[in-house]
Structure formats: structure tokens, C-alpha cells
Design an enzyme around this catalytic site. Sequence first.
Site, PDB file in Angstrom:
ATOM      1  N   GLY A   1       0.839  -1.193   0.000  1.00 24.42           N
ATOM      2  CA  GLY A   1       0.000   0.000   0.000  1.00 24.42           C
ATOM      3  C   GLY A   1       0.872   1.239   0.000  1.00 24.42           C
ATOM      4  O   GLY A   1       2.011   1.212  -0.471  1.00 24.42           O
ATOM      5  N   SER A   2       0.344   2.310   0.565  1.00 25.32           N
ATOM      6  CA  SER A   2       1.075   3.578   0.510  1.00 25.32           C
ATOM      7  C   SER A   2       2.208   3.603   1.533  1.00 25.32           C
ATOM      8  O   SER A   2       2.150   2.935   2.575  1.00 25.32           O
ATOM      9  CB  SER A   2       0.106   4.732   0.790  1.00 25.32           C
ATOM     10  OG  SER A   2      -0.414   4.605   2.086  1.00 25.32           O
TER      11      SER A   2
ATOM     12  N   CYS B   1       1.690   0.856  -8.875  1.00 22.48           N
ATOM     13  CA  CYS B   1       2.846   1.402  -8.131  1.00 22.48           C
ATOM     14  C   CYS B   1       4.035   1.597  -9.058  1.00 22.48           C
ATOM     15  O   CYS B   1       4.986   2.293  -8.688  1.00 22.48           O
ATOM     16  CB  CYS B   1       3.200   0.478  -6.984  1.00 22.48           C
ATOM     17  SG  CYS B   1       3.239  -1.233  -7.468  1.00 22.48           S
TER      18      CYS B   1
ATOM     19  N   GLU C   1       4.371  10.320  -5.442  1.00 22.60           N
ATOM     20  CA  GLU C   1       3.675   9.363  -6.316  1.00 22.60           C
ATOM     21  C   GLU C   1       2.316   9.941  -6.698  1.00 22.60           C
ATOM     22  O   GLU C   1       1.455  10.137  -5.834  1.00 22.60           O
ATOM     23  CB  GLU C   1       3.482   8.053  -5.557  1.00 22.60           C
ATOM     24  CG  GLU C   1       2.710   7.011  -6.337  1.00 22.60           C
ATOM     25  CD  GLU C   1       2.495   5.748  -5.523  1.00 22.60           C
ATOM     26  OE1 GLU C   1       2.084   5.837  -4.351  1.00 22.60           O
ATOM     27  OE2 GLU C   1       2.738   4.669  -6.079  1.00 22.60           O
TER      28      GLU C   1
ATOM     29  N   GLU D   1       5.725  -3.347   0.826  1.00 21.10           N
ATOM     30  CA  GLU D   1       5.754  -3.113  -0.622  1.00 21.10           C
ATOM     31  C   GLU D   1       4.984  -1.820  -0.849  1.00 21.10           C
ATOM     32  O   GLU D   1       3.754  -1.806  -0.748  1.00 21.10           O
ATOM     33  CB  GLU D   1       5.049  -4.263  -1.359  1.00 21.10           C
ATOM     34  CG  GLU D   1       5.804  -5.561  -1.390  1.00 21.10           C
ATOM     35  CD  GLU D   1       6.903  -5.572  -2.447  1.00 21.10           C
ATOM     36  OE1 GLU D   1       7.006  -4.616  -3.242  1.00 21.10           O
ATOM     37  OE2 GLU D   1       7.668  -6.547  -2.467  1.00 21.10           O
ATOM     38  N   LEU D   2       5.693  -0.726  -1.159  1.00 21.18           N
ATOM     39  CA  LEU D   2       5.040   0.583  -1.121  1.00 21.18           C
ATOM     40  C   LEU D   2       5.104   1.291  -2.477  1.00 21.18           C
ATOM     41  O   LEU D   2       5.273   0.654  -3.503  1.00 21.18           O
ATOM     42  CB  LEU D   2       5.671   1.393   0.009  1.00 21.18           C
ATOM     43  CG  LEU D   2       5.746   0.615   1.354  1.00 21.18           C
ATOM     44  CD1 LEU D   2       6.564   1.345   2.377  1.00 21.18           C
ATOM     45  CD2 LEU D   2       4.345   0.310   1.879  1.00 21.18           C
TER      46      LEU D   2
HETATM   47  P1  NAP Z   1      -3.366   2.544   1.364  1.00 22.89           P
HETATM   48  O1  NAP Z   1      -4.325   3.642   1.507  1.00 22.89           O
HETATM   49  O2  NAP Z   1      -2.069   2.648   2.054  1.00 22.89           O
HETATM   50  O3  NAP Z   1      -4.144   1.230   1.863  1.00 22.89           O
HETATM   51  C1  NAP Z   1      -3.549  -0.035   1.796  1.00 22.89           C
HETATM   52  C2  NAP Z   1      -4.198  -0.956   2.806  1.00 22.89           C
HETATM   53  O4  NAP Z   1      -3.875  -0.498   4.113  1.00 22.89           O
HETATM   54  C3  NAP Z   1      -5.732  -0.975   2.716  1.00 22.89           C
HETATM   55  O5  NAP Z   1      -6.183  -2.277   2.964  1.00 22.89           O
HETATM   56  C4  NAP Z   1      -6.122  -0.039   3.861  1.00 22.89           C
HETATM   57  O6  NAP Z   1      -7.400  -0.281   4.362  1.00 22.89           O
HETATM   58  C5  NAP Z   1      -5.065  -0.445   4.884  1.00 22.89           C
HETATM   59  N1  NAP Z   1      -4.907   0.490   5.995  1.00 22.89           N
HETATM   60  C6  NAP Z   1      -5.042   1.829   6.003  1.00 22.89           C
HETATM   61  N2  NAP Z   1      -4.806   2.310   7.250  1.00 22.89           N
HETATM   62  C7  NAP Z   1      -4.522   1.235   8.039  1.00 22.89           C
HETATM   63  C8  NAP Z   1      -4.217   1.056   9.427  1.00 22.89           C
HETATM   64  N3  NAP Z   1      -4.121   2.073  10.267  1.00 22.89           N
HETATM   65  N4  NAP Z   1      -4.004  -0.198   9.875  1.00 22.89           N
HETATM   66  C9  NAP Z   1      -4.081  -1.244   9.048  1.00 22.89           C
HETATM   67  N5  NAP Z   1      -4.375  -1.154   7.730  1.00 22.89           N
HETATM   68  C10 NAP Z   1      -4.585   0.082   7.235  1.00 22.89           C
HETATM   69  O7  NAP Z   1      -3.057   2.235  -0.176  1.00 22.89           O
HETATM   70  P2  NAP Z   1      -4.058   2.167  -1.404  1.00 22.89           P
HETATM   71  O8  NAP Z   1      -4.530   3.538  -1.739  1.00 22.89           O
HETATM   72  O9  NAP Z   1      -5.070   1.091  -1.208  1.00 22.89           O
HETATM   73  O10 NAP Z   1      -3.076   1.634  -2.557  1.00 22.89           O
HETATM   74  C11 NAP Z   1      -2.260   2.461  -3.298  1.00 22.89           C
HETATM   75  C12 NAP Z   1      -0.835   2.423  -2.801  1.00 22.89           C
HETATM   76  O11 NAP Z   1      -0.333   1.096  -2.817  1.00 22.89           O
HETATM   77  C13 NAP Z   1       0.114   3.213  -3.698  1.00 22.89           C
HETATM   78  O12 NAP Z   1       1.013   3.938  -2.911  1.00 22.89           O
HETATM   79  C14 NAP Z   1       0.829   2.132  -4.481  1.00 22.89           C
HETATM   80  O13 NAP Z   1       2.077   2.525  -4.983  1.00 22.89           O
HETATM   81  C15 NAP Z   1       0.951   1.075  -3.454  1.00 22.89           C
HETATM   82  N6  NAP Z   1       1.206  -0.234  -4.072  1.00 22.89           N
HETATM   83  C16 NAP Z   1       2.435  -0.808  -3.940  1.00 22.89           C
HETATM   84  C17 NAP Z   1       2.700  -2.029  -4.560  1.00 22.89           C
HETATM   85  C18 NAP Z   1       4.024  -2.715  -4.424  1.00 22.89           C
HETATM   86  O14 NAP Z   1       4.070  -3.922  -4.647  1.00 22.89           O
HETATM   87  N7  NAP Z   1       5.090  -2.051  -4.072  1.00 22.89           N
HETATM   88  C19 NAP Z   1       1.706  -2.643  -5.309  1.00 22.89           C
HETATM   89  C20 NAP Z   1       0.463  -2.025  -5.428  1.00 22.89           C
HETATM   90  C21 NAP Z   1       0.222  -0.826  -4.796  1.00 22.89           C
HETATM   91  P3  NAP Z   1      -8.649   0.660   3.916  1.00 22.89           P
HETATM   92  O15 NAP Z   1      -8.684   0.583   2.429  1.00 22.89           O
HETATM   93  O16 NAP Z   1      -9.804   0.000   4.579  1.00 22.89           O
HETATM   94  O17 NAP Z   1      -8.353   2.025   4.410  1.00 22.89           O
END
Ligand code: NAP
Length: 478
Positions: free
Chosen positions: A233-234, A287, A381, A253-254
Site C-alpha cells: 500500500g502507501s 505502483c 507518487e 511493498e510501497l
Molecule cells: P493505502 O491507503 O495505504 O491502503 C492499503 C491498505 O492499508 C488498505 O487495505 C487499507 O485499508 C489499509 N490500511 C489503512 N490504514 C490502516 C491502518 N491504520 N491499519 C491497518 N491497515 C490500514 O493504499 P491504497 O490507496 O489502497 O493503494 C495504493 C498504494 O499502494 C500506492 O502507494 C501504491 O504505490 C501502493 N502499491 C504498492 C505495490 C508494491 O508492490 N510495491 C503494489 C500495489 C500498490 P482501507 O482501504 O480500509 O483504508
Amino acid sequence: MAQVETSVPVKPLSVAGESLTTKETRVVRSPWDGASVAAVPVVGALETRAAVDAAVQAMATPLPAHERAEILDRAAIATRERREHLARLLAREIGKPLKQALMEVDRCVQTLTFSAIEARTLAGRGIAVDAHPAGIGRRGYTIRVPIGVIAAITPFNFPLNLAAHKVGPAIASGCGTVLKPAGVAPLAAIELVDLLHEAGLPRELLSVVTGPAGEIGDVLVEDERVRMITFTGSAEVGWELAARAARKHASLELGNSTPLIVCVEADLDAAAEAAAISGNGFAGQSCISVQRVLVDGRVHDDFAERLLAAIERLKVGNPEEDDTDVGPLIDEEARTRVEEWLDEATESGAERLAGGTVDGGHLRPTVLDRVPTDARAWKREIFGPVLALRPFESLEEAIELANGTDYGLQAGIFTRDLATAITASERLKFGGVTINEAPTFRVDQMPYGGTKESGNTREGPHYTVRDMTEERMVVIKL
Ligand code: NAP
């Protein structure tokens, strides 16, 4: 936002071996037309703890390697059989254009298959303990044991395959898992869990929970029986979770601000095509979507022309149509953020060469030229269909510009010069470097992950299984 909407079918969760529905549900809506796709239960700390309890108990009766491998193989076959259905679900759930959604399903099949291979081949190694005089009269070897219960947290943009990248290796390793998919996109992950259970995985070994991220996250971070958090995630959320989980193994993995370098002697058409597709496919919400394009100043104008032509060929529209390339952004908040960053870049001197207009749920593919390096559209990003161009004068400058970000996931270079390609691969500070290929390239067996703010691990079943198992040394005195 949680709400009770009785007319929408509720997709039950599998938690601690039980099929669970709740009165309070969250409706999942299509980012394309806002129509409800399904609703999911809203669970919290209680259910998450029950899921951990069940996983701990289930791990006490380990499955032999051949069974773990066969479950993964059967799940891969079932995924392939449901290819069209799962792809359409992704198109509805996250607005991923159908042809890209089909690719995600195909990749999920691969991820499960490669995980099965790891289940079959996971082994320790012999250690020559008598290479030290103190080891004489002894035999030594290592075995790999499951690390413990795993918390798997996944993002919205590859909801099926990224869940598979965590639960596949966890099954191969013999670990129990609690999966928490993204709130806006839980459906494909729930189907993957169902599919693994149907393939014979004991239900208690794998639960899926949907609900308030903070509450679920707190349990997963604080429960000491959870030994590993694997998070995609982020950067903001990931590093904060890892800091709170200091005594657990946290694998991150961010994000990235993905650069592509285009050299003077490169195949400009190929580079333009790669940048157009990689920067705009799935509206730039990968990402490793190309974001920053560094072009040798001598071919900058020529390249920009070819890039604009390649972008014109992309079809922007309904993600459920077969030939769509660019769908909507995930939600209103994302659109507003991207527009704000675009305005900031143009106000600080960037020139807009294309796009930028909001069209229903869409931000049309946007090209900015000469973006200041301190603009967020350059260094952070953007996660939208935006390409930011800058000319460079020397390879040294290009590499410095590419490295001028806190991120380090993947980078690419188009060149016909071998020395340039090798120099770039050695000096770009990224987890992966692609040559004459968009840096969006990924096959699921390769080690994938970032440096700096982009993460601390490499994902891919072979590498993930090593992360999810511990090496235990066995010494036998004869
Ligand atoms: P995100 O907002 O960081 O959310 C990712 C996950 O974390 C979601 O399941 C979210 O749940 C959960 N989360 C949020 N706050 C949390 C907390 N306090 N405790 C536990 N879990 C929590 O990311 P996103 O917007 O879904 O995805 C986009 C990001 O992912 C981008 O930055 C992208 O680059 C990155 N990404 C990285 C890769 C890699 O392999 N490096 C691959 C794909 C994506 P909720 O949705 O319920 O808030």
C-alpha cells in the site's frame, strides 16, 4: 462509509472457519458509474481476534507439503476457470479496464502456481559443523519452519493478485493468515479466499476481514501471536504500521515515482508507446506506472510528438468494454488530489501538453513538460494518468534526476548503447531496472520490491516463502 442497504446482496466473509454476515455493511460501488456491486460485512476487533485464534489452532495440525501444493494447484485451476467472471468483477469493483483485469487474473494463476512449486521444494540445507573443530562428532542441518500467523494487508489496485502474493506463499509456508483487503475493493480478495477453501484449505487457516482499517490494524499490530505483517500500500500507512509492529517481521511493498530515461539513440517509437501505455493503463494507478520521463534534450520535441500521438491512440472510457485502455480513477478524492498536483505543477512553470480535463469519472491522460523537480507531480507518487517530462543533457544528469526521489521501486531506460544500459542498471537506486522495456514490467516469480521509501522486501513466491519461514538449526551429537 458504512451503511445499511438491504437491496444490495451481501457477500459473506469467511472468518475463523465460519461464514459471516453482519447487519452493518459497506457497499462497494463501481468507480465508473457509481452503481453498487455488492455489500460486505463490517467487522472489527472481536472478529479479527477470532480469526487469529483460529489460525493459531489450525497451525497446530500442519498440512504436509504435498497437500499444501495440491491446494494451491487446484486453486490456480479454479481461478483460470473463473477468469472471465473475476476479470469482470475487477472491472466493476475498481474500474480496471477489462483487458488489464484479465491480465491480473492470469497473473494470479501464475502466483498460485509458483507458490505451489515453493511448497514442493521448501527445504533447509546441510551444514558442515565439523568445519570447526568444536563440531567434530556432530551432524548439522537446517529446516525451515513457518514464522507464525501472518497479517496480510492489501491495496485497492491489484486486489486479486496482490492478495495471492501473500496468501499463496503463506499456504506454501504452512502459515495461517488473516487477510485485510482494501475497503473500497474487498470483493475479489473474498472470492480468492472462498476459492482456496473450496480447493481444500482448512477454513480456519485463512480468514478475511473487512471493516475499519484502524481497528482491525490495531489488533493485527498488537496481538503478539501475529508474527509477521505483510503490507502492500502507501508509504505513509506502511512505515507507520511497521514502526508500531517493531517486534514483528514487517514486510513492506510501497509506492514509487517511476522514472523512465529515454536516450538520444533509443527507439523513440517504442519508448513513446511504452510510456503512453505504462503511464495511463488503469489510469496510472499502478505502483510502477511511469510518471517521470527524462528525455535527452536533443530528441525531446521529437519524442514528445510521438508520445502525444501514442496517447491519442489510447481508448478512454468504460472499463467493461473490451478495448478500453484508460478507466476512471478510484474515487472523487483521488481525482481532486491529482488535479491539485497538476495545478501546482503548472503554476510553478510546467507546461501542459495534453489532457488534464475531468470527463465524468475520468482524468484524461495528461502530459506535463518541464516539471519543476520540487513539484509533487514530480517527486511524490501521483497515482493518476499523468506523465511529467524533463529534458536532460548527459546520462549523469538523467541518473541523478531519476534518483532524485525518496522512492526506489522500479526504473527504466530506453537505449541502444550497451555501456549506457549497464551503467544505468548499476547506478539507478531502485529495486528493479528495465532496459528497453517499461518499468511497469513484472512477472510474478521475479524478486519485486523497493529501496528507500518504497519498501524493505522482495515479493515473489520464492522470496516471500523465505520471509514467511524461519531457518532453524538442528545439531545432532553422535
Ligand atoms: P493505502 O491507503 O495505504 O491502503 C492499503 C491498505 O492499508 C488498505 O487495505 C487499507 O485499508 C489499509 N490500511 C489503512 N490504514 C490502516 C491502518 N491504520 N491499519 C491497518 N491497515 C490500514 O493504499 P491504497 O490507496 O489502497 O493503494 C495504493 C498504494 O499502494 C500506492 O502507494 C501504491 O504505490 C501502493 N502499491 C504498492 C505495490 C508494491 O508492490 N510495491 C503494489 C500495489 C500498490 P482501507 O482501504 O480500509 O483504508
